[in-house]
Design a protein around this motif. Structure first.
Motif, PDB file in Angstrom:
ATOM      1  N   SER A   1      -3.063   8.767   1.952  1.00 42.03           N
ATOM      2  CA  SER A   1      -2.747   8.590   0.544  1.00 42.03           C
ATOM      3  C   SER A   1      -2.647   9.932  -0.167  1.00 42.03           C
TER       4      SER A   1
ATOM      5  N   TYR B   1      -3.239   9.986  -3.416  1.00 43.44           N
ATOM      6  CA  TYR B   1      -4.126   9.845  -4.568  1.00 43.44           C
ATOM      7  C   TYR B   1      -5.439  10.583  -4.339  1.00 43.44           C
TER       8      TYR B   1
ATOM      9  N   HIS C   1      -7.321   3.515   1.468  1.00 45.61           N
ATOM     10  CA  HIS C   1      -6.922   4.926   1.472  1.00 45.61           C
ATOM     11  C   HIS C   1      -8.042   5.887   1.858  1.00 45.61           C
TER      12      HIS C   1
ATOM     13  N   MET D   1      -7.511   6.439  -4.983  1.00 51.66           N
ATOM     14  CA  MET D   1      -7.609   5.839  -3.653  1.00 51.66           C
ATOM     15  C   MET D   1      -8.478   4.585  -3.690  1.00 51.66           C
TER      16      MET D   1
ATOM     17  N   HIS E   1       0.808  -1.222   0.000  1.00 50.96           N
ATOM     18  CA  HIS E   1       0.000   0.000   0.000  1.00 50.96           C
ATOM     19  C   HIS E   1       0.843   1.275   0.000  1.00 50.96           C
ATOM     20  N   GLU E   2       2.105   1.174   0.418  1.00 49.43           N
ATOM     21  CA  GLU E   2       2.948   2.370   0.452  1.00 49.43           C
ATOM     22  C   GLU E   2       3.604   2.668  -0.905  1.00 49.43           C
TER      23      GLU E   2
END
Length: 375
Positions: free
Chosen positions: A359, A361, A337, A332, A37-38
């Motif tokens: 996030s 995004y 996120h 996201m 996720h990072e």
């Protein structure tokens, strides 16, 4: 990070934990996204990294020059679906969901034959004999693990051409051919082979029979199941069907489309209203008539998409085939996120997704606001 959340990748919306000792209970998709996720991915144009502003401008350019627009995927939360429908209505596009074949086939069969449907809750509380007509073994295992949380004796039959060791007690595999032979003997009161007698004995001794079905492939086989369930109820054996609509918030997309148009997806917005055609408005046919596809999916990172002449992908930042698209815009993921709402796989219950990490995004709805102002 928040320690608990509902899984955005599971059609049941199962609760998961971020604790290391609990990860073996998570689905593979969830663990993959938690692990990566990072990772930060940029928008691309034909595989080349660009800024978000440049990607949005390219989308606007494609919209202005294309001969027909189709919108597909729709794998996002309620907020995203609403913005997509607003866009589709304004630009007079056709619309479908990535699980559209499943829904279309189910509706076509149930309209012709009728159906005895139930909810996940009814299966969990009452069903002691469950037949799976689903090819996705991960879905089967997820459901069996869920049902086994209730300490109730159940028997499972999996109708499949592929046998796989699920390491689950009281699970029996039968092929479609074996099931059809059994059904024919059962409904005509003929003698059973020993293997078929085992199925018959389980049906007669059960209190509530459920068929968990996916309708993405063979309508003829689906009709056989519907007819068999109807027959069982006629002889006073309580039985029902639980449609496994799929993941990616298919139930939420169908529900919103019903609210908006009165139809369960596979629609075309026109100048005089909405046209519904569950047979013609699917991507492999529309690609012959329309030039541009906008595909939205926050939850999948692998490609299984019918491609058009021009293609835009808005969705999962970890999507592996971004180079195949004219424009790729990462957004996201609801439940990772951002907060969001989706419907459970049976369409009965709303699942609340919480954000577990920050996030950079934007969301699906934010991207669509960038793409257009009401014409």
């Amino acid at each position: 990070m928040k320690s608990k959340n509902n899984c955005p990748f599971c059609l049941l919306g199962c609760e998961f934990s971020l604790k290391k000792e609990s990860k073996q209970n998570n689905c593979a998709d969830l663990n993959y996204h938690l692990q990566h996720h990072e990772n930060i991915n940029s928008p691309t144009i034909k595989g080349d990294k660009v800024s978000l502003e440049e990607a949005v401008e390219k989308v606007k350019e494609l919209l202005s020059k294309c001969n027909g627009i189709h919108v597909d995927g729709l794998g996002c939360d309620y907020e995203g679906i609403r913005s997509i429908f607003e866009f589709a209505e304004n630009f007079r596009t056709s619309l479908d969901h990535m699980e559209g074949e499943n829904i279309s086939n189910m509706n076509l069969v149930s309209q012709r034959i009728g159906g005895n449907f139930c909810s996940i809750g009814e299966v969990y509380k009452r069903s002691d004999l469950v037949f799976f007509s689903v090819e996705d073994f991960e879905i089967i295992k997820t459901f069996i693990d869920f049902l086994n949380k209730k300490k109730q004796k159940r028997k499972y039959f999996i109708i499949s051409e592929n046998k796989k060791n699920l390491n689950i007690k009281d699970t029996v595999f039968i092929t479609k051919y074996e099931f059809l032979k059994f059904q024919n003997s059962f409904t005509h009161n003929r003698k059973f082979k020993p293997s078929n007698k085992r199925i018959s004995d389980n049906i007669y001794s059960s209190q509530f029979v459920t068929f968990l079905c996916n309708f993405s492939e063979n309508q003829d086989f689906s009709r056989k199941i519907f007819g068999f369930v109807e027959y069982l109820n006629q002889i006073n054996k309580r039985s029902s069907i639980l449609p496994i609509n799929g993941k990616n918030n298919i139930s939420g997309a169908v529900q919103y489309c019903l609210w908006k148009t009165g139809f369960p997806l596979r629609v075309q917005f026109t100048d005089i209203g909405v046209d519904y055609n569950p047979i013609e408005y699917k991507s492999n046919l529309i690609a012959k008539r329309k030039e541009l596809q906008i595909y939205i999916n926050c939850f999948q990172y692998k490609k299984n998409i019918n491609m058009f002449k021009k293609n835009i992908f808005i969705g999962n930042p970890l999507f592996k085939n971004k180079k195949d698209f004219d424009v790729f815009i990462p957004v996201m993921i609801p439940g990772i996120h951002k907060k969001g709402l989706v419907l459970r796989g049976d369409g009965v219950t709303t699942i609340k997704l919480d954000k577990i990490t920050e996030s950079e995004y934007e969301s699906v709805s934010q991207i669509f606001k960038r793409i257009y102002c009401n014409p």
